[in-house]
Write a protein that holds these residues in place. Structure first.
Motif, PDB file in Angstrom:
ATOM      1  N   VAL A  29       0.849  -1.188   0.000  1.00 13.98           N
ATOM      2  CA  VAL A  29       0.000   0.000   0.000  1.00 13.98           C
ATOM      3  C   VAL A  29       0.886   1.241   0.000  1.00 13.98           C
ATOM      4  O   VAL A  29       0.625   2.207  -0.725  1.00 13.98           O
ATOM      5  N   SER A  30       1.964   1.222   0.767  1.00 13.53           N
ATOM      6  CA  SER A  30       2.875   2.374   0.826  1.00 13.53           C
ATOM      7  C   SER A  30       3.521   2.645  -0.528  1.00 13.53           C
ATOM      8  O   SER A  30       3.614   3.800  -0.956  1.00 13.53           O
ATOM      9  N   ALA A  31       3.967   1.605  -1.202  1.00  9.77           N
ATOM     10  CA  ALA A  31       4.592   1.788  -2.519  1.00  9.77           C
ATOM     11  C   ALA A  31       3.584   2.355  -3.510  1.00  9.77           C
ATOM     12  O   ALA A  31       3.921   3.225  -4.327  1.00  9.77           O
ATOM     13  N   LEU A  32       2.366   1.875  -3.436  1.00 10.37           N
ATOM     14  CA  LEU A  32       1.326   2.367  -4.336  1.00 10.37           C
ATOM     15  C   LEU A  32       0.968   3.819  -4.005  1.00 10.37           C
ATOM     16  O   LEU A  32       0.788   4.639  -4.921  1.00 10.37           O
ATOM     17  N   ALA A  33       0.899   4.149  -2.745  1.00 10.48           N
ATOM     18  CA  ALA A  33       0.617   5.532  -2.340  1.00 10.48           C
ATOM     19  C   ALA A  33       1.718   6.461  -2.839  1.00 10.48           C
ATOM     20  O   ALA A  33       1.432   7.554  -3.354  1.00 10.48           O
ATOM     21  N   ARG A  34       2.967   6.036  -2.713  1.00  9.42           N
ATOM     22  CA  ARG A  34       4.083   6.846  -3.228  1.00  9.42           C
ATOM     23  C   ARG A  34       3.935   7.064  -4.726  1.00  9.42           C
ATOM     24  O   ARG A  34       4.186   8.156  -5.235  1.00  9.42           O
ATOM     25  N   HIS A  35       3.523   6.025  -5.443  1.00  6.72           N
ATOM     26  CA  HIS A  35       3.335   6.123  -6.890  1.00  6.72           C
ATOM     27  C   HIS A  35       2.341   7.231  -7.242  1.00  6.72           C
ATOM     28  O   HIS A  35       2.527   7.962  -8.214  1.00  6.72           O
ATOM     29  N   PHE A  36       1.286   7.349  -6.458  1.00  8.38           N
ATOM     30  CA  PHE A  36       0.256   8.355  -6.716  1.00  8.38           C
ATOM     31  C   PHE A  36       0.518   9.679  -6.001  1.00  8.38           C
ATOM     32  O   PHE A  36      -0.233  10.634  -6.173  1.00  8.38           O
ATOM     33  N   GLY A  37       1.574   9.716  -5.178  1.00  6.77           N
ATOM     34  CA  GLY A  37       1.887  10.944  -4.458  1.00  6.77           C
ATOM     35  C   GLY A  37       0.881  11.289  -3.384  1.00  6.77           C
ATOM     36  O   GLY A  37       0.588  12.469  -3.147  1.00  6.77           O
TER      37      GLY A  37
END
Length: 189
Positions: A29-37
Motif C-alpha cells: 500500500v505504501s509503494a502504491l501511495a508513493r506512486h500516486f503521491g
C-alpha cells in the motif's frame, strides 16, 4: 474524502504495473501511495488492505492471462492448440513477471470461483478434448500441463537454464513435442 481520480480499478492497474517493475512481493500500500503521491490512508477508501490489493492484482492477472490464452487457441486443436496455449502462457510470464507471480497466489474458494482461475482449467480442457481425453484423465492432464508450463517458466525466469549450451527455445520445443506425445498416447486406466 477519497482523492479525486483514485478508484479500485486504477489502483489495481497501477499495482499490476508496479509488480512488473519491482516484483509482486514488493507491491505494498505504501509503494502504491508513493506512486500516486498520496498518503497510505488515501487508498483505504478503495482497498481494504495490502492483501485485498494483492487479491485484486491476482484476479486482474488471471483475467489477462486467460484472455491471451483464449485468443491464442481460438480455432486450433491438438498440438497446434497445445503449442499456442503454451506460447501464450510463457509470453505472458516473460512480459509481465510480477503479474505472472500474482497468478500463482492462492485465492479463497469464493474469489477463485468468480475469477478467471476456472477459465484456465476450462481452456486447458478445451485443448485436451482434441486428444480425446475425458475425466478423470482430463484433471490429471490439466495438472501435468500447468505443472510443466509453470515449472519451465519459473526455472527460466530464475536463470536456471542459461548455464547449459543447449538453447532454452530448443528445449521448450522438445518439451512441447514430448507433451503432445504423452497426450496422444495417454494410458488407459
Amino acid at each position: 474524502m477519497a482523492r479525486a481520480g483514485l478508484t479500485a480499478e486504477r489502483l489495481t492497474q497501477a499495482a499490476a504495473d508496479l509488480a512488473d517493475e519491482v516484483g509482486f512481493e514488493n507491491v505494498t500500500v505504501s509503494a502504491l501511495a508513493r506512486h500516486f503521491g498520496v498518503k497510505d490512508a488515501s487508498l483505504y477508501s478503495h482497498i481494504r488492505n495490502a492483501h485485498d490489493l494483492r487479491v485484486r492484482l491476482a484476479v486482474l492477472a488471471l483475467a489477462e492471462l486467460a484472455d491471451r490464452v483464449a485468443a491464442a487457441i481460438g480455432g486450433r486443436s491438438g498440438k497446434d492448440a497445445l503449442v499456442a496455449f503454451a506460447g501464450a502462457y510463457r509470453a505472458y510470464a516473460r512480459e509481465h513477471p510480477g503479474r505472472y507471480t500474482a497468478t500463482q497466489m492462492a485465492l479463497d474458494p469464493d474469489t477463485a470461483a468468480t475469477s478467471a482461475a476456472g477459465r484456465h482449467a476450462e481452456l486447458t480442457r478445451a485443448i485436451l478434448r482434441g486428444y480425446d481425453l475425458w475425466e478423470p484423465d482430463q484433471t490429471d492432464a490439466v495438472r501435468l500441463l500447468h505443472s510443466t508450463f509453470h515449472g519451465y517458466v519459473s526455472l527460466e525466469r530464475a536463470g536456471a537454464f542459461h548455464s547449459h549450451p543447449r538453447g532454452v527455445e530448443a528445449s521448450w520445443t522438445r518439451v512441447l513435442d514430448a507433451l503432445d506425445s504423452v497426450l496422444r498416447a495417454w494410458p488407459a486406466l
